[in-house]
Write an enzyme that holds these catalytic residues in place. Structure first.
Site, PDB file in Angstrom:
ATOM      1  N   ASP A 135      -0.799  17.443   1.346  1.00 42.61           N
ATOM      2  CA  ASP A 135      -1.827  17.680   0.339  1.00 42.61           C
ATOM      3  C   ASP A 135      -3.186  17.955   0.979  1.00 42.61           C
ATOM      4  O   ASP A 135      -3.786  17.073   1.596  1.00 42.61           O
ATOM      5  CB  ASP A 135      -1.910  16.452  -0.572  1.00 42.61           C
ATOM      6  CG  ASP A 135      -2.730  16.687  -1.814  1.00 42.61           C
ATOM      7  OD1 ASP A 135      -3.464  17.700  -1.887  1.00 42.61           O
ATOM      8  OD2 ASP A 135      -2.647  15.858  -2.738  1.00 42.61           O
ATOM      9  N   HIS A 149       3.049  18.081  -6.625  1.00 40.21           N
ATOM     10  CA  HIS A 149       1.814  17.947  -5.862  1.00 40.21           C
ATOM     11  C   HIS A 149       1.224  16.551  -6.060  1.00 40.21           C
ATOM     12  O   HIS A 149       1.071  16.084  -7.180  1.00 40.21           O
ATOM     13  CB  HIS A 149       0.820  19.016  -6.322  1.00 40.21           C
ATOM     14  CG  HIS A 149      -0.533  18.873  -5.737  1.00 40.21           C
ATOM     15  ND1 HIS A 149      -1.660  18.743  -6.506  1.00 40.21           N
ATOM     16  CD2 HIS A 149      -0.943  18.815  -4.449  1.00 40.21           C
ATOM     17  CE1 HIS A 149      -2.714  18.640  -5.724  1.00 40.21           C
ATOM     18  NE2 HIS A 149      -2.309  18.677  -4.473  1.00 40.21           N
ATOM     19  N   TYR A 204       3.004  -1.482   1.883  1.00 42.09           N
ATOM     20  CA  TYR A 204       4.065  -1.821   0.929  1.00 42.09           C
ATOM     21  C   TYR A 204       3.661  -1.458  -0.493  1.00 42.09           C
ATOM     22  O   TYR A 204       4.469  -0.922  -1.269  1.00 42.09           O
ATOM     23  CB  TYR A 204       4.399  -3.314   0.991  1.00 42.09           C
ATOM     24  CG  TYR A 204       5.152  -3.761   2.225  1.00 42.09           C
ATOM     25  CD1 TYR A 204       5.887  -2.881   3.005  1.00 42.09           C
ATOM     26  CD2 TYR A 204       5.134  -5.093   2.603  1.00 42.09           C
ATOM     27  CE1 TYR A 204       6.576  -3.313   4.131  1.00 42.09           C
ATOM     28  CE2 TYR A 204       5.822  -5.540   3.725  1.00 42.09           C
ATOM     29  CZ  TYR A 204       6.546  -4.643   4.481  1.00 42.09           C
ATOM     30  OH  TYR A 204       7.219  -5.074   5.591  1.00 42.09           O
TER      31      TYR A 204
END
Length: 148
Positions: free
Chosen positions: A64, A22, A112
């Site tokens: 999530d 998670h 990035y």
């Protein structure tokens, strides 16, 4: 082949999403993305476009719900308000398979930086520019474990 497992999830990618916990993140990267120099383990998905592999991942991995944001795409350099067609398709796919999540645009170097902290990067042969998405894994609830 296995029953109930999306056929694009090869053993390496299946292992990757299975071992993620998670809050861990996975990057689905286009053919131009510098996957091998980012740092996280790279899973190859040669011959597969980013939308198809994202669909395969989201068929088994929830996003999530405890975070304010759980999906990100890279902003277009020089035109942050632009939304490439591949990104529009990412949003539709996320909505269809994961629920009411917004795919949030973030600046290229911020994308990035986030990718460097991901658990895995999936290197696809998506040739459309900006065909990159980061997904944050959510909780799998006990009632979702088995389909009988």
């Amino acid at each position: 082949m296995l029953k109930g497992i999306h056929p694009l999830l090869g053993p390496d990618l299946l292992h990757a999403i299975r071992t993620m916990g998670h809050g861990d993140e996975i990057v689905v990267a286009d053919a131009n993305f510098p996957a091998s120099t980012m740092g996280p383990k790279v899973v190859r998905a040669d011959g597969v476009d980013a939308l198809s592999i994202t669909e395969a991942i989201l068929a088994h991995m929830p996003l999530d719900t405890f975070a304010d944001e759980s999906a990100w795409r890279m902003e277009v350099v020089g035109d942050p308000s632009a939304e490439p067609e591949v990104c529009v398709e990412f949003q539709k796919l996320v909505h269809k398979l994961a629920g009411d999540f917004r795919v949030v645009p973030i600046e290229r170097f911020a994308f990035y930086a986030r990718a460097r902290r991901a658990a895995y990067i999936v290197a696809t042969t998506e040739f459309r520019l900006y065909g990159n998405i980061i997904l944050k894994k959510g909780v799998v609830h006990p009632q979702e474990l088995y389909r009988v």
